[in-house]
Every structure is written in C-alpha cells, then in structure tokens.
Motif scaffolding. Sequence first.
Motif, PDB file in Angstrom:
ATOM      1  N   UNK A  25       0.972  -1.165  -0.026  1.00 25.07           N
ATOM      2  CA  UNK A  25      -0.039  -0.041   0.165  1.00 25.07           C
ATOM      3  C   UNK A  25       1.022   1.177  -0.150  1.00 25.07           C
ATOM      4  N   UNK A  26       0.979   2.079  -0.988  1.00 25.89           N
ATOM      5  CA  UNK A  26       1.924   3.251  -1.254  1.00 25.89           C
ATOM      6  C   UNK A  26       1.549   4.226  -0.167  1.00 25.89           C
ATOM      7  N   UNK A  27       0.273   4.160   0.470  1.00 27.63           N
ATOM      8  CA  UNK A  27      -0.103   5.397   1.378  1.00 27.63           C
ATOM      9  C   UNK A  27      -0.009   4.893   2.770  1.00 27.63           C
ATOM     10  N   UNK A  28       0.366   3.590   3.240  1.00 28.09           N
ATOM     11  CA  UNK A  28       0.189   3.028   4.294  1.00 28.09           C
ATOM     12  C   UNK A  28       1.312   1.996   4.823  1.00 28.09           C
ATOM     13  N   UNK A  29       2.352   2.353   5.697  1.00 24.99           N
ATOM     14  CA  UNK A  29       3.656   1.491   5.861  1.00 24.99           C
ATOM     15  C   UNK A  29       3.112   0.132   6.486  1.00 24.99           C
ATOM     16  N   UNK A  30       3.517  -0.855   6.120  1.00 23.95           N
ATOM     17  CA  UNK A  30       3.073  -2.099   6.931  1.00 23.95           C
ATOM     18  C   UNK A  30       1.830  -2.669   6.664  1.00 23.95           C
ATOM     19  N   UNK A  31       1.465  -2.545   5.290  1.00 29.66           N
ATOM     20  CA  UNK A  31       0.038  -2.774   4.730  1.00 29.66           C
ATOM     21  C   UNK A  31       0.429  -3.152   3.387  1.00 29.66           C
ATOM     22  N   UNK A  32      -0.281  -4.377   3.025  1.00 30.97           N
ATOM     23  CA  UNK A  32      -0.252  -5.091   1.403  1.00 30.97           C
ATOM     24  C   UNK A  32      -1.648  -5.141   1.063  1.00 30.97           C
ATOM     25  N   UNK A  33      -1.881  -5.052  -0.314  1.00 33.04           N
ATOM     26  CA  UNK A  33      -3.200  -5.352  -0.960  1.00 33.04           C
ATOM     27  C   UNK A  33      -2.799  -6.678  -1.439  1.00 33.04           C
TER      28      UNK A  33
END
Length: 279
Positions: A25-33
Amino acid sequence: MEQESEQHPGETDLATARTWVEFEDPAQEGQRFRCDLTWLTSSWTCIFGNGCHGIDSDEPDFGCCVLGAHFTDKDDVTRVKAIADELGEDEWQLHPGTTRRSAWTEKEDGALKTKVVDGACIFFNRPGFPAGAGCALHQHAILTGVEPHTTKPDVCWQLPIRRTYRDVELPDGTSYLEVSIGEYDRRGWGAGGHELDWYCSGSPDAHSAPDPVYVSEGPGLIELMGEQGYAQLAERCAAHLALVAAATGAKGAAGPPSPAGRDLLPLLVHPATLAARER
C-alpha cells in the motif's frame, strides 16, 4: 458444515481458481493489498431492473434488498441518517413520518440494520412508485450528483466487492496487515448464502458490462483502497487484461493466440464472464 455443491443452477463454479496480485500500500506502511484480478477485470455489472432475478424468487423485483442492510459501525449509521433526513415522501415511498433512527432501523441478533417492511428494506421503493423502483438512498445520490457510496450503507455500496483483513506473521518475526479486495460471492453471506435463490456475481446474466469491474466500480474502490492504492491496482488490472488479450488472440494483441494461454482462461477470466461471451 461442508456444502454438497459449489455450483448453483445457472451460475458458475464457486471453487474456480483465480489470479491474485499483491503489492505494498503506497499510502500506508506495513500494509499490503491482495487483489483478485480475475474478479476485478470481469464484466460484472449490477442489473437491477434489467434482468435481475433477485435473491428471493418470490420477490424478484426486490433484488438483494429483501434482507435489509446491516451496519458496519457508527459512522455508517451516521452517514445514512444524514441522507434520510434529506429525503421527502416524494423520494422515499415508505417514509415513516420521522427520521428518528428507531423509525428505520431494527436489531437482528443484536446487530443494527435497516428495517424490513413488507418483504424488503424500508428504503426500497417498490415498482410503480413515481420516483422509480429501487433504493431511495441510491436514487438520491444520482439526483444530487454524488457517488452512491456517500449515501448508502457500507454493505450495499460495496456488494459484491469484499474487503477483508488479515494479520500476516513472517518467519523473521515481522508482520504486515493484508487487505484483500475480492468478490463477495454467495459464501460471503455465510452458510445462508447457499440458500439464496439466485446471486448475481456468479451468473453470466450479470456479466454484460462494457467496462471491467475495476473501472465501473472505481469510485468505490478508491474509497476502499485510497487513490494511490487504486492507481496501483488499475495498472495491474490493465496489464492482466493485456495478458488475457494475448492468450486469446484478441484484436490488438501482439502475436497469434497461444494454445497454452487458452488453457489458462479459467484462471485469467472470471468464469461467468467467459460463459457470457460464449452465449
């Protein structure tokens, strides 16, 4: 309990394999789509009023509104309450005369939802109503020029797209939050989903849109993923469709069709979209 069948008459197999893609997720570190490309590039579209069979065969004109809508959180309720306050009796057929929350909500197994009145959601305008049949909240969005996801309960505007979360623990002790964007098929309704008389996402009847889901449902996906996440998804969906074109030898594809590619079609293309094309 295991279901006896993964396929319903007139619908495609729920167990068909899919192509998924993962990206940060380019807007949220530590998160993947984690996104279902097979679904998001399908030709599904809502066909309410245009061939929809409804989830209850006794009330086909009511679409999927027969159960009412369960709210996800307080913000969901607050948004719908604000729109209900704007609706007059000329827009809302079953207007209860007041917009107090208790007038249009009820509880089911402790969970708050919209009331069901005479077989469908209280916000559902019946066929023959001067403003037209369908969701009064949706119709108000169209009338006022805003996106339906800003006026309707979360479950209503998201369906049949499903967002789920999972904490993923890696062997080195690090972790990330996985956000899955996929198809809200029958199974998303729980065990009762298999008892629905018809469901659109797996039916070729509803795979008739000129644009793929990631385009037609773009505003809702942006709400679910953020603009940067959606931009990343759109790039990958476009690349996936280019792969499908190459595999099928579609017009504009580079080179002749690949026999091996054709064997992969059930993995690359939503089975209901395939079935609709073959009609």
